[in-house]
Motif scaffolding. Structure first.
Motif, PDB file in Angstrom:
ATOM      1  N   MET A   1      36.391  43.392  46.513  1.00 12.68           N
ATOM      2  CA  MET A   1      34.965  43.564  46.292  1.00 12.68           C
ATOM      3  C   MET A   1      34.409  42.328  45.582  1.00 12.68           C
ATOM      4  O   MET A   1      34.778  42.065  44.444  1.00 12.68           O
ATOM      5  CB  MET A   1      34.766  44.779  45.377  1.00 12.68           C
ATOM      6  CG  MET A   1      33.521  45.549  45.628  1.00 12.68           C
ATOM      7  SD  MET A   1      33.158  46.603  44.224  1.00 12.68           S
ATOM      8  CE  MET A   1      34.770  47.309  43.823  1.00 12.68           C
TER       9      MET A   1
ATOM     10  N   HIS B   1      43.364  37.708  27.482  1.00 10.28           N
ATOM     11  CA  HIS B   1      43.787  36.318  27.726  1.00 10.28           C
ATOM     12  C   HIS B   1      44.779  35.847  26.679  1.00 10.28           C
ATOM     13  O   HIS B   1      45.704  35.086  26.979  1.00 10.28           O
ATOM     14  CB  HIS B   1      42.563  35.395  27.738  1.00 10.28           C
ATOM     15  CG  HIS B   1      41.765  35.519  29.001  1.00 10.28           C
ATOM     16  ND1 HIS B   1      40.509  35.009  29.148  1.00 10.28           N
ATOM     17  CD2 HIS B   1      42.064  36.110  30.192  1.00 10.28           C
ATOM     18  CE1 HIS B   1      40.063  35.259  30.374  1.00 10.28           C
ATOM     19  NE2 HIS B   1      40.997  35.943  31.010  1.00 10.28           N
TER      20      HIS B   1
ATOM     21  N   SER C   1      42.041  33.096  33.532  1.00 13.96           N
ATOM     22  CA  SER C   1      43.505  33.257  33.539  1.00 13.96           C
ATOM     23  C   SER C   1      44.253  32.171  34.335  1.00 13.96           C
ATOM     24  O   SER C   1      45.337  31.750  33.911  1.00 13.96           O
ATOM     25  CB  SER C   1      43.885  34.658  34.007  1.00 13.96           C
ATOM     26  OG  SER C   1      43.242  34.960  35.219  1.00 13.96           O
TER      27      SER C   1
ATOM     28  N   ASP D   1      41.286  35.391  45.742  1.00 13.65           N
ATOM     29  CA  ASP D   1      40.046  36.067  45.312  1.00 13.65           C
ATOM     30  C   ASP D   1      39.189  36.264  46.553  1.00 13.65           C
ATOM     31  O   ASP D   1      39.142  35.385  47.425  1.00 13.65           O
ATOM     32  CB  ASP D   1      39.289  35.241  44.271  1.00 13.65           C
ATOM     33  CG  ASP D   1      38.309  36.100  43.489  1.00 13.65           C
ATOM     34  OD1 ASP D   1      38.558  36.376  42.293  1.00 13.65           O
ATOM     35  OD2 ASP D   1      37.281  36.537  44.083  1.00 13.65           O
TER      36      ASP D   1
ATOM     37  N   CYS E   1      43.407  40.767  47.899  1.00 17.30           N
ATOM     38  CA  CYS E   1      44.789  40.783  47.419  1.00 17.30           C
ATOM     39  C   CYS E   1      45.654  41.526  48.436  1.00 17.30           C
ATOM     40  O   CYS E   1      46.757  41.083  48.781  1.00 17.30           O
ATOM     41  CB  CYS E   1      44.809  41.484  46.056  1.00 17.30           C
ATOM     42  SG  CYS E   1      46.447  41.841  45.462  1.00 17.30           S
TER      43      CYS E   1
ATOM     44  N   ASP F   1      44.794  41.443  38.107  1.00 15.82           N
ATOM     45  CA  ASP F   1      43.678  41.696  37.186  1.00 15.82           C
ATOM     46  C   ASP F   1      42.398  41.981  37.970  1.00 15.82           C
ATOM     47  O   ASP F   1      41.464  41.181  37.984  1.00 15.82           O
ATOM     48  CB  ASP F   1      43.533  40.438  36.294  1.00 15.82           C
ATOM     49  CG  ASP F   1      42.437  40.584  35.255  1.00 15.82           C
ATOM     50  OD1 ASP F   1      42.188  41.729  34.821  1.00 15.82           O
ATOM     51  OD2 ASP F   1      41.850  39.561  34.870  1.00 15.82           O
TER      52      ASP F   1
HETATM   53  C1  LIG Z   1      38.464  40.751  36.477  1.00 22.67           C
HETATM   54  S1  LIG Z   1      38.075  39.459  37.574  1.00 22.67           S
HETATM   55  C2  LIG Z   1      39.422  38.369  37.398  1.00 22.67           C
HETATM   56  C3  LIG Z   1      39.418  37.598  36.134  1.00 22.67           C
HETATM   57  C4  LIG Z   1      40.527  36.612  35.961  1.00 22.67           C
HETATM   58  N1  LIG Z   1      41.842  37.211  36.243  1.00 22.67           N
HETATM   59  C5  LIG Z   1      40.562  36.059  34.561  1.00 22.67           C
HETATM   60  O1  LIG Z   1      41.143  36.708  33.676  1.00 22.67           O
HETATM   61  O2  LIG Z   1      39.997  34.989  34.318  1.00 22.67           O
HETATM   62  C6  LIG Z   1      38.364  40.180  39.130  1.00 22.67           C
HETATM   63  C7  LIG Z   1      38.204  39.228  40.310  1.00 22.67           C
HETATM   64  O3  LIG Z   1      38.708  39.918  41.451  1.00 22.67           O
HETATM   65  C8  LIG Z   1      37.932  39.587  42.590  1.00 22.67           C
HETATM   66  N2  LIG Z   1      38.172  40.714  43.520  1.00 22.67           N
HETATM   67  C9  LIG Z   1      37.642  41.959  43.497  1.00 22.67           C
HETATM   68  N3  LIG Z   1      38.203  42.735  44.449  1.00 22.67           N
HETATM   69  C10 LIG Z   1      39.129  41.967  45.069  1.00 22.67           C
HETATM   70  C11 LIG Z   1      40.072  42.196  46.090  1.00 22.67           C
HETATM   71  N4  LIG Z   1      40.174  43.394  46.680  1.00 22.67           N
HETATM   72  N5  LIG Z   1      40.918  41.196  46.434  1.00 22.67           N
HETATM   73  C12 LIG Z   1      40.833  39.979  45.836  1.00 22.67           C
HETATM   74  N6  LIG Z   1      39.926  39.694  44.877  1.00 22.67           N
HETATM   75  C13 LIG Z   1      39.107  40.671  44.486  1.00 22.67           C
HETATM   76  C14 LIG Z   1      36.537  39.397  42.071  1.00 22.67           C
HETATM   77  O4  LIG Z   1      35.829  38.515  42.911  1.00 22.67           O
HETATM   78  C15 LIG Z   1      36.792  38.805  40.663  1.00 22.67           C
HETATM   79  O5  LIG Z   1      36.729  37.415  40.714  1.00 22.67           O
END
Ligand SMILES: C[S@@+](CC[C@H](N)C(=O)[O-])C[C@H]1O[C@@H](n2cnc3c(N)ncnc32)[C@H](O)[C@@H]1O
Length: 364
Positions: free
Chosen positions: A1, A19, A62, A87, A123, A146
């Motif tokens: 999403m 983090h 991250s 992503d 993912c 995450d």
């Molecule tokens: C919580 S954020 C990640 C933050 C990052 N891990 C950090 O700590 O800096 C979640 C991310 O997942 C992406 N995302 C959401 N659903 C996804 C999916 N099904 N597959 C891949 N990415 C997705 C969003 O675009 C967003 O950038």
């Protein structure tokens, strides 16, 4: 999403604490696996939901935290470290490239020593395939999953990670997501829990028990996927929603190192921690000193079930079944002894070798 608002977004209070945990853990993980006495030729750090690598206040995301951990803690001649970032928001993918170029203007390691892939897509569809393309399997993988807390990760991938050598996962979970949408989510949602629909009984539970139920179901799913040791804990910001991290590993050392990282987290983040199993849901360190009340209750419960045991056994229980460290056990037993609720075989001070049991309740 894809992200619903702007990219990048502000760094929430619990994100800072999360983090800090990632950083402290990875600063241990990379050197142990690439430069330790039983080092591997290569490792992979993978994210299924990488984000843009930066927050609107300039804080590191991250992916940057992980790369810094490698560069700062492992000499360049020690093995290969692959990085895989997925992503599904194109803006995050583009910004992650720009961020990495800005943070590391001179490539810190040649491509052969530090292969990198950033992939736009989900993912579910792309993480496993990217790990295949990078030839990551057969060497340790740390998978940081995450998401926004809904954990859309194929169970097959979790099983494959659990079966892979020295591989670990850390998953972000927002139980509220499942509580809120339970009645509208179809069978696909069961996949998060390894196909087991038991999480849906959350509908019948009292509000206070709901988050714990979701967490327990997720723990069981990770365990069934093959992760022998699990550690989960709740990050409680002063304001905002609590967030759960669930860590799975095949090695006791992984649990110990993750726990050390957790207990070192900078209290200045203003975030507390809780053991999700504590019935009174007491925060672990709202102040400078750890709050041992929850551990005292967990130990009393354990002693009630087990009968007499050595303190060493309670230390093992504490390491593997709670968020506390073995070093906390004797301190946590003292209130029970002072109330006359704990017998120490042979009397004397509490030691690791002491045999302890609950004293029978006084008859009235
Ligand atoms: C919580 S954020 C990640 C933050 C990052 N891990 C950090 O700590 O800096 C979640 C991310 O997942 C992406 N995302 C959401 N659903 C996804 C999916 N099904 N597959 C891949 N990415 C997705 C969003 O675009 C967003 O950038």
């Amino acid at each position: 999403m894809p992200v619903s608002g702007d990219v990048p977004w502000p760094c929430a209070q619990h994100t800072g604490a999360k983090h800090d945990i990632y950083r402290r853990y990875l600063e241990r993980w990379f050197p142990i696996l690439l430069a330790g006495s039983n080092a591997y030729p290569s490792v992979t750090y993978a994210e299924g939901f990488s984000g843009p690598g930066v927050y609107s206040g300039g804080e590191d995301g991250s992916p940057v935290i992980a790369m810094r951990a490698l560069i700062e803690k492992v000499p360049p001649n020690k093995g290969v470290a692959r990085f895989a970032f997925i992503d599904d928001d194109q803006r995050c993918v583009d910004m992650l490239w720009d961020t990495l170029r800005a943070v590391f203007p001179d490539r810190p390691r040649p491509d052969t020593a530090m292969p990198l892939k950033i992939v736009k897509g989900t993912c579910a569809a792309h993480l496993e395939a990217t790990l295949d393309i990078m030839k990551a399997w057969g060497q340790p993988i740390f998978a940081n999953l995450d998401s926004w807390g809904n954990a859309p990760v194929p169970y097959r991938l979790l099983r494959r990670l659990a079966a892979n050598v020295s591989s670990e996962v850390i998953v972000t979970l927002f139980p509220q997501h499942f509580v809120r949408f339970v009645s509208t989510q179809g069978e696909a949602a069961d996949e998060v829990f390894g196909g087991d629909p038991n999480w849906r009984t959350v509908m019948d539970l009292a509000p206070a028990a709901k988050s714990r139920h979701i967490l327990t179901c997720y723990r069981e799913a990770l365990h069934k996927a093959g992760f022998s040791y699990l550690l989960d804990f709740e990050l409680i910001p002063r304001n905002g929603q609590p967030l759960y991290l669930v860590f799975g590993t095949g090695h006791p050392l992984g649990v110990k190192k993750m726990k050390d990282s957790l207990w070192e987290v900078d209290r200045a983040q203003g975030v507390g921690f809780r053991d999700p199993r504590d019935e009174q849901a007491e925060t672990l360190f709202a102040f400078d000193e750890p709050q041992l009340g929850p551990l005292t209750r967990l130990l009393a419960h354990k002693l009630r079930e087990s009968g007499p045991v050595r303190v060493q056994e309670l230390r093992d229980f504490t390491l593997f079944e709670t968020v506390y460290r073995p070093e906390h056990v004797i301190e946590a037993l003292k209130p029970l002894r002072d109330q006359g609720a704990l017998n120490v075989d042979g009397g004397g001070p509490l030691r690791i070798a002491s045999l302890v049991s609950l004293a029978p309740a006084p008859s009235r």
